[in-house]
Design a protein around this motif. Structure first.
Motif, mmCIF file in Angstrom:
data_model
loop_
_atom_site.group_PDB
_atom_site.id
_atom_site.type_symbol
_atom_site.label_atom_id
_atom_site.label_comp_id
_atom_site.label_asym_id
_atom_site.label_seq_id
_atom_site.Cartn_x
_atom_site.Cartn_y
_atom_site.Cartn_z
ATOM 1 N N VAL A 44 0.853 -1.186 0.000
ATOM 2 C CA VAL A 44 0.000 0.000 0.000
ATOM 3 C C VAL A 44 0.893 1.241 0.000
ATOM 4 N N CYS A 45 0.624 2.138 -0.927
ATOM 5 C CA CYS A 45 1.453 3.341 -1.044
ATOM 6 C C CYS A 45 1.229 4.257 0.151
ATOM 7 N N GLY A 46 2.347 4.723 0.708
ATOM 8 C CA GLY A 46 2.266 5.575 1.889
ATOM 9 C C GLY A 46 2.245 7.051 1.538
ATOM 10 N N ILE A 47 2.383 7.856 2.544
ATOM 11 C CA ILE A 47 2.273 9.307 2.358
ATOM 12 C C ILE A 47 3.619 9.929 1.947
ATOM 13 N N THR A 48 3.543 11.155 1.449
ATOM 14 C CA THR A 48 4.709 12.028 1.392
ATOM 15 C C THR A 48 4.579 12.879 2.658
ATOM 16 N N PRO A 49 5.580 12.861 3.528
ATOM 17 C CA PRO A 49 5.373 13.424 4.874
ATOM 18 C C PRO A 49 5.444 14.939 4.955
ATOM 19 N N TYR A 50 4.361 15.608 4.520
ATOM 20 C CA TYR A 50 4.298 17.060 4.728
ATOM 21 C C TYR A 50 2.905 17.542 5.076
ATOM 22 N N ASP A 51 1.900 16.660 5.042
ATOM 23 C CA ASP A 51 0.554 17.098 5.421
ATOM 24 C C ASP A 51 -0.221 15.962 6.092
ATOM 25 N N ALA A 52 0.496 15.245 6.973
ATOM 26 C CA ALA A 52 -0.121 14.077 7.633
ATOM 27 C C ALA A 52 -0.991 14.530 8.802
ATOM 28 N N THR A 53 -1.967 13.785 9.156
ATOM 29 C CA THR A 53 -2.688 12.769 8.418
ATOM 30 C C THR A 53 -4.067 13.338 8.184
ATOM 31 N N HIS A 54 -4.413 13.660 6.950
ATOM 32 C CA HIS A 54 -5.763 14.200 6.753
ATOM 33 C C HIS A 54 -6.739 13.042 6.551
ATOM 34 N N LEU A 55 -8.029 13.365 6.511
ATOM 35 C CA LEU A 55 -9.030 12.296 6.498
ATOM 36 C C LEU A 55 -9.006 11.478 5.214
ATOM 37 N N GLY A 56 -8.490 12.055 4.133
ATOM 38 C CA GLY A 56 -8.334 11.281 2.901
ATOM 39 C C GLY A 56 -7.332 10.158 3.125
ATOM 40 N N HIS A 57 -6.206 10.494 3.792
ATOM 41 C CA HIS A 57 -5.222 9.450 4.142
ATOM 42 C C HIS A 57 -5.889 8.411 5.046
ATOM 43 N N ALA A 58 -6.583 8.897 6.077
ATOM 44 C CA ALA A 58 -7.183 7.983 7.056
ATOM 45 C C ALA A 58 -8.120 7.000 6.360
ATOM 46 N N ASN A 59 -8.899 7.501 5.395
ATOM 47 C CA ASN A 59 -9.848 6.647 4.683
ATOM 48 C C ASN A 59 -9.117 5.550 3.903
ATOM 49 N N THR A 60 -8.008 5.911 3.267
ATOM 50 C CA THR A 60 -7.245 4.927 2.490
ATOM 51 C C THR A 60 -6.647 3.864 3.418
ATOM 52 N N TYR A 61 -5.984 4.292 4.479
ATOM 53 C CA TYR A 61 -5.306 3.293 5.331
ATOM 54 C C TYR A 61 -6.312 2.455 6.114
ATOM 55 N N LEU A 62 -7.476 3.032 6.374
ATOM 56 C CA LEU A 62 -8.547 2.255 7.004
ATOM 57 C C LEU A 62 -9.036 1.156 6.049
ATOM 58 N N ALA A 63 -9.214 1.499 4.776
ATOM 59 C CA ALA A 63 -9.691 0.508 3.800
ATOM 60 C C ALA A 63 -8.745 -0.697 3.755
ATOM 61 N N PHE A 64 -7.441 -0.428 3.716
ATOM 62 C CA PHE A 64 -6.492 -1.542 3.602
ATOM 63 C C PHE A 64 -6.296 -2.253 4.940
ATOM 64 N N ASP A 65 -6.582 -1.556 6.028
ATOM 65 C CA ASP A 65 -6.585 -2.201 7.333
ATOM 66 C C ASP A 65 -7.719 -3.236 7.393
#
Ligand code: ZN
Length: 413
Positions: A44-65
């Motif tokens: 699963v592709c991770g973030i570029t660390p400059y705007d962590a963690t917005h809800l778009g990120h949370a939604n993606t990592y939740l799906a793969f969780d």
């Protein structure tokens, strides 16, 4: 790179049958059955660390969780790898804009991301790999591509020849015009003079003045984004030489379908001759006030801010799960209030001595998840169970339901 703290998964009673996972596959453009295996390889592709963690990120990592939890509940092992793009143009641009060192910005954002993932009860990857630490793997990957005649030099930069993959475009299904448009919007350089094909992607960017660079046989520079993920996936997912596909699931947000996943898949196929991924899975985008949530629009809602405001992380999880993972939707903060009320009702119902039958609810949750991770349907089953319990139905085992919710949905009360 250090991953985050392990999240315990309670065992699910053996009598519950786990059907094969069916999931929407972007390359096949339909829901496909994930082949039953003893061991899955998931990237699963991770973030570029400059705007962590917005809800778009949370939604993606939740799906793969949820996918990870489901596959593990079937009794299979899941080898899960995630990257972190700790050197890239957007990180340098942000550090420059804010007058901070790019390394400090990356470190602080990675720490924030880890603590947000722990709060949201997201299972940690087995390998959490940064682009910088992966440079030797990237250099080897570029060499493999050179051997496949897929690399050329332009000034001091190295490019990937996209047309050397005869299947290029078959994972994302876009017209040439659309590919060019999106490539340009998402960090590509279709108009650079001297390129063989406007869609050719950077593999190694020679060091620019005032930017960092690392020494390699391709000169001092830094890796391109697509080859970074491809090299990390193939380097850490213990590819089985007897199988004709490298990995089982390539995942990320739907904004990665093109060019990122198309490029990584093409590069991976040329590197070892195997199809890169058996399944390409993508989570939807979360918007705010009618627009996609993104750093450029400045309309980001951060998990860390919600937590600071005293929001229960399980309520964030439930609010996100009240939409299907593939559905693009607008974030509505009232959904957090609803999720918290639901969580409270669930807690009260689970603390009763007598509760409505639970086997049927657990079976419904399993069935909903097996059908393309249908979380709204799983939550509906829990809501009905609360109503039945409050109306005096008996015969269930609250402890067993609690464990199943934790194992399958990551809802820990
Ligand atoms: Zn990636």
């Amino acid at each position: 790179m250090k991953s985050w703290a392990q999240v315990a998964i309670p065992p699910l009673a053996k009598r519950f049958e786990m059907p094969t996972l069916n999931i929407y596959d972007t390359a096949h453009q339909r829901v496909c059955s994930v082949e039953k295996k003893d061991r899955y390889r998931v990237y699963v592709c991770g973030i570029t660390p400059y705007d962590a963690t917005h809800l778009g990120h949370a939604n993606t990592y939740l799906a793969f969780d949820l996918i990870n939890r489901y596959l593990q509940a079937t009794g299979s092992e899941v080898l899960f790898v995630q990257n972190i793009t700790d050197i890239d143009d957007p990180l340098l641009e942000r550090a420059n804009r804010d007058g901070v060192d790019w390394r400090e910005l990356a470190t602080s954002q990675i720490d924030l991301f880890r603590s947000d993932m722990v709060a949201l009860h997201i299972l940690p990857p087995d390998h959490y790999i940064g682009a910088v630490e992966a440079i030797p793997l990237v250099v080897d990957a570029i060499t493999s591509l050179e051997n496949a005649n897929s690399v050329y030099l332009l000034d001091n930069d190295y490019y990937f020849r996209v047309r050397s993959d005869s299947e290029f475009g078959e994972r994302s299904h876009l017209s040439q015009t659309r590919m060019l448009e999106i490539f340009s919007q998402r960090g590509g350089d279709p108009n650079r003079e001297g390129k063989e094909d406007p869609l050719d992607a950077l593999l190694w960017l020679a060091k620019r003045p005032s930017e960092p660079g690392w020494d390699s046989k391709y000169g001092i520079g830094r890796p391109g984004w697509h080859i970074e993920c491809c090299a990390i996936a193939l380097g850490y997912l213990e590819i089985d030489p007897t199988q004709d596909t490298s990995i089982d699931i390539q995942g990320g947000g739907s904004d990665l379908i093109f060019p990122h996943h198309e490029m990584s898949a093409a590069q991976g196929r040329l590197m070892n001759g195997k199809r890169f991924a058996a399944n390409y899975v993508h989570a939807g985008m979360i918007g705010l006030d009618g627009e996609k949530m993104s750093k450029s629009k400045g309309n980001l809602v951060f998990v860390s801010q919600l937590l600071k405001d005293g929001i229960d992380p399980m309520a964030i999880r439930i609010a996100l799960m009240s939409h299907h993972y593939r559905e693009d939707h607008m974030w509505v903060s009232a959904e957090l209030t609803e999720a918290k009320a639901f969580l409270d009702e669930l807690q009260v119902a689970l603390s009763r001595m007598e509760v409505a039958p639970t086997d049927v609810v657990i079976e419904e949750i399993i069935s909903a998840l097996s059908n393309d991770i249908n979380t709204p349907r799983a939550l509906k089953a829990l809501k009905s169970w609360i109503v039945d319990t409050n109306q005096g139905a008996v015969g269930g085992k609250p402890g067993e339901l609690s464990r199943a919710m934790d194992a399958l949905l990551g809802i820990s009360i």
